[in-house]
Design a protein around this motif. Structure first.
Motif, short mmCIF file in Angstrom:
data_model
loop_
_atom_site.label_atom_id
_atom_site.label_comp_id
_atom_site.label_asym_id
_atom_site.label_seq_id
_atom_site.Cartn_x
_atom_site.Cartn_y
_atom_site.Cartn_z
N ASN A 54 -7.36 17.56 -0.66
CA ASN A 54 -8.47 16.84 -0.13
C ASN A 54 -9.29 16.07 -1.01
OD1 ASN A 54 -8.36 18.47 2.39
ND2 ASN A 54 -9.44 20.45 1.73
N MET A 55 -9.01 16.43 -2.34
CA MET A 55 -9.69 15.74 -3.54
C MET A 55 -9.12 14.45 -3.80
SD MET A 55 -10.02 16.83 -7.28
CE MET A 55 -8.37 16.60 -7.57
N GLY A 128 -1.81 2.77 9.47
CA GLY A 128 -3.31 3.20 9.93
C GLY A 128 -3.40 4.65 9.76
N TYR A 129 -2.54 5.32 9.12
CA TYR A 129 -2.78 6.74 8.86
C TYR A 129 -3.24 7.25 7.61
CZ TYR A 129 0.17 6.93 13.38
OH TYR A 129 0.45 6.54 14.39
N ASP A 130 -4.02 8.36 7.41
CA ASP A 130 -4.34 8.93 6.25
C ASP A 130 -3.30 9.93 6.05
OD1 ASP A 130 -6.49 7.21 6.22
OD2 ASP A 130 -8.07 8.91 6.61
N VAL A 131 -2.78 10.07 4.85
CA VAL A 131 -1.86 10.94 4.45
C VAL A 131 -2.32 11.66 3.31
CG1 VAL A 131 0.64 11.39 3.79
CG2 VAL A 131 0.07 9.43 5.21
N ALA A 132 -2.12 12.90 3.04
CA ALA A 132 -2.48 13.76 1.89
C ALA A 132 -1.33 15.06 1.90
CB ALA A 132 -3.94 14.07 1.96
N ALA A 133 -0.78 15.22 0.63
CA ALA A 133 0.07 16.23 0.43
C ALA A 133 0.10 16.79 -0.88
CB ALA A 133 1.58 15.96 1.02
N ALA A 146 -2.81 8.94 0.53
CA ALA A 146 -2.83 7.27 0.94
C ALA A 146 -3.42 7.13 1.89
CB ALA A 146 -1.28 6.91 0.99
N VAL A 147 -4.42 6.18 1.83
CA VAL A 147 -5.18 5.71 2.92
C VAL A 147 -5.02 4.35 3.02
CG1 VAL A 147 -6.64 7.68 2.57
CG2 VAL A 147 -7.07 5.45 1.28
N PRO A 148 -5.43 3.57 4.36
CA PRO A 148 -5.25 2.26 4.66
C PRO A 148 -6.64 1.74 4.01
CG PRO A 148 -5.59 3.40 6.63
CD PRO A 148 -5.57 4.43 5.49
N VAL A 149 -6.42 0.23 3.70
CA VAL A 149 -7.65 -0.53 3.38
C VAL A 149 -7.93 -1.39 4.43
CG1 VAL A 149 -8.65 -2.20 1.69
CG2 VAL A 149 -7.16 -0.42 0.87
N TYR A 160 -2.72 4.27 -2.85
CA TYR A 160 -1.99 5.44 -2.94
C TYR A 160 -2.49 6.23 -4.38
CZ TYR A 160 2.22 8.12 -4.26
OH TYR A 160 3.17 9.14 -4.34
N ILE A 161 -2.63 7.29 -4.34
CA ILE A 161 -2.80 7.97 -5.43
C ILE A 161 -2.14 9.23 -5.75
CG2 ILE A 161 -4.79 9.42 -6.55
CD1 ILE A 161 -6.86 8.07 -5.45
#
Length: 486
Positions: A54-55, A128-133, A146-149, A160-161
């Motif tokens: 989430n962070m 176009g998808y938000d990804v977090a893991a 990773a989130v789209p701009v 991408y972080i």
């Protein structure tokens, strides 16, 4: 093959109940400790995974919203937006264009700018998808988002972080190590406590086992002392009550054997004496020999009576089941009266009967005959010359009552509780003279009890004794059977 242990053999420890109790405690505690060492760690990992995902997603969204102010992304514009955000050193930040070309990489050592990002998260974000893991491996948390701009509903790139965290991983490892240390201490304590508790429990069981073995060897006076209010203390109490009964039974048995031996020895000694007299006396006249032989016959008859009554008592003691049938008590009493009439006439005894009809009980005719015969014969034998015997039969409620009274000398008050004991006689000399064995009233009591009845005795006003036998009354199916003179 099943290994058997003899009753007196010491039980091997591997088969002992102490080991079984100890293993039961250990298995239960081990299961609890395994759960303690796995569940908190798994829950902690799950919480860290969610919080980090989430962070990072939030941080990536902030960066994406910050750089989504221009229609086309370039390395210079992206660097100008990101560097003031001061994320350097905390995360690795990648920014790509809409084709996945890396425009910015916070990790300068990797020198990935100008290359294409071949990461699944980047591919999903460009679609176009938000990804977090997040995952835990190699003693560290590996988290990525990773989130789209998006600029005017068009995806112009992605952020991408990635985070590599060993501090929280070490904290989780410390928690695991502490839990293992605590579990080890708990295991040692539980092992010691299980040994102590199981030994305390099995010590009480061993005391019971030892007591059973001592009683088995014939020490019926032994008692076991187990204190407490649990099942073992109740078992000990039941065991002590059982040994009380065994001791009483053994004392009765020994007394019975002693009395029986004494009773049998007397007529046998008389027969031996009489036969020796016949054999040792030369020229004995015929009348004297006939008198001696007559005495031998009387002693033999006495032996027969004792043997028959002993067999009767043995049959009742062995609880042999007999087939009970409805029996008319009046008819039985009339047979007994007919049989005892010659004896009563010889002694000048008047027998009076008052017998109601229809008094039925569930028993056997032979047993009822034996009860009535013993009571009525005693009333005749131990009466005074010219006395009376009163026999009454009546139905009262659900009971059939047989009453036998005599006008004899009676029984002393202190002897009344003992007269049903085997071989007990109030006046031994008179009883032997009358041919008594001291077993008749015992047979009466045991036979009546075998058919659900009870016998009571009391002194009769004006002299004599009154015996009363009560039986449950039998009714035919579908109606009552009245006791009346009609």
């Amino acid at each position: 093959m099943t290994e058997r242990v003899d009753q007196g053999e010491r039980i091997p420890f591997r088969h002992s109940i102490q080991l079984k109790f100890a293993l039961t405690y250990i298995v239960i505690i081990a299961a609890v400790l395994i759960l303690l060492n796995t569940y908190p760690v798994l829950v902690s990992q799950d919480l860290v995974f969610r919080s980090k995902a989430n962070m990072l997603h939030s941080q990536a969204s902030v960066i994406a919203n910050t750089i989504a102010q221009t229609e086309k992304l370039s390395a210079e514009t992206v660097r100008g937006y990101i560097e003031p955000l001061d994320y350097m050193g905390q995360y690795r930040v990648l920014v790509t264009d809409q084709f996945g070309l890396i425009l910015y990489d916070s990790d300068d050592l990797r020198a990935t700018e100008g290359r294409y990002a071949m990461l699944s998260e980047v591919v999903a974000a460009l679609r176009g998808y938000d990804v977090a893991a997040s995952e835990y491996r190699e003693a560290a948390f590996h988290s990525r988002a990773a989130v789209p701009v998006i600029y005017r509903d068009l995806t112009i790139g992605c952020v991408y972080i990635y985070e590599y965290d060993t501090e929280q991983a070490q904290l989780l490892l410390d928690i695991q190590q502490n839990l293992r240390s605590i579990s080890l201490v708990v295991c040692v304590v539980v092992l010691l406590m299980s040994i102590v508790f199981s030994k305390a429990l099995t010590r009480r069981i061993a005391a019971l086992l030892g007591a059973i073995r001592r009683v088995r060897e014939g020490e019926y006076s032994h008692r076991v002392d187990i204190r407490g209010r649990d099942e073992l203390s109740q078992l000990a109490g039941e065991f002590n009550q059982l040994t009380d009964r065994l001791q009483t039974t053994e004392e009765v048995r020994r007394r019975f054997v002693s009395d029986a031996s004494h009773e049998l020895k007397t007529p046998l000694a008389s027969i031996r004496l009489l036969t020796d007299s016949i054999l040792q006396t030369e020229g004995m006249d015929l009348d004297t020999a006939r008198e001696f032989v007559s005495d031998i016959g009387e002693e033999a008859e006495r032996l027969t009576r004792i043997s028959e009554k002993l067999l009767t008592l043995t049959r009742m003691d062995s609880a042999v089941q007999v087939e009970e049938v409805p029996v008319d008590v009046r008819a039985v009493l009339e047979k007994v009266e007919h049989m005892l009439t010659p004896l009563a006439d010889e002694s000048g005894i008047q027998v009076e009967t008052e017998l109601e009809k229809g008094c039925m009980v569930l028993a056997t005719e032979d047993d009822l005959y034996q009860i009535a015969f013993n009571l009525m014969e005693n009333a005749v034998k131990y009466n005074v010359p010219g006395g009376q015997v009163m026999v009454a039969l009546r139905g009262i409620g659900d009971l059939v009552i047989l009453t036998v009274e005599d006008t004899g000398v009676g029984i002393p008050e202190e002897d009344l509780p003992k007269i049903f004991d085997r071989f007990y006689r109030v006046d031994k000399a008179r009883s032997r003279a009358a041919g008594g064995t001291g077993l008749g009233l015992s047979i009466v009591k045991d036979t009546a009890r075998q058919h659900g009845g009870a016998v009571t005795v009391r002194r009769r006003e004006g002299g004599g004794t009154c015996f009363e036998v009560a039986f449950p009354r039998w009714y035919p199916e579908g109606g009552e059977l009245p006791c009346s003179d009609d």
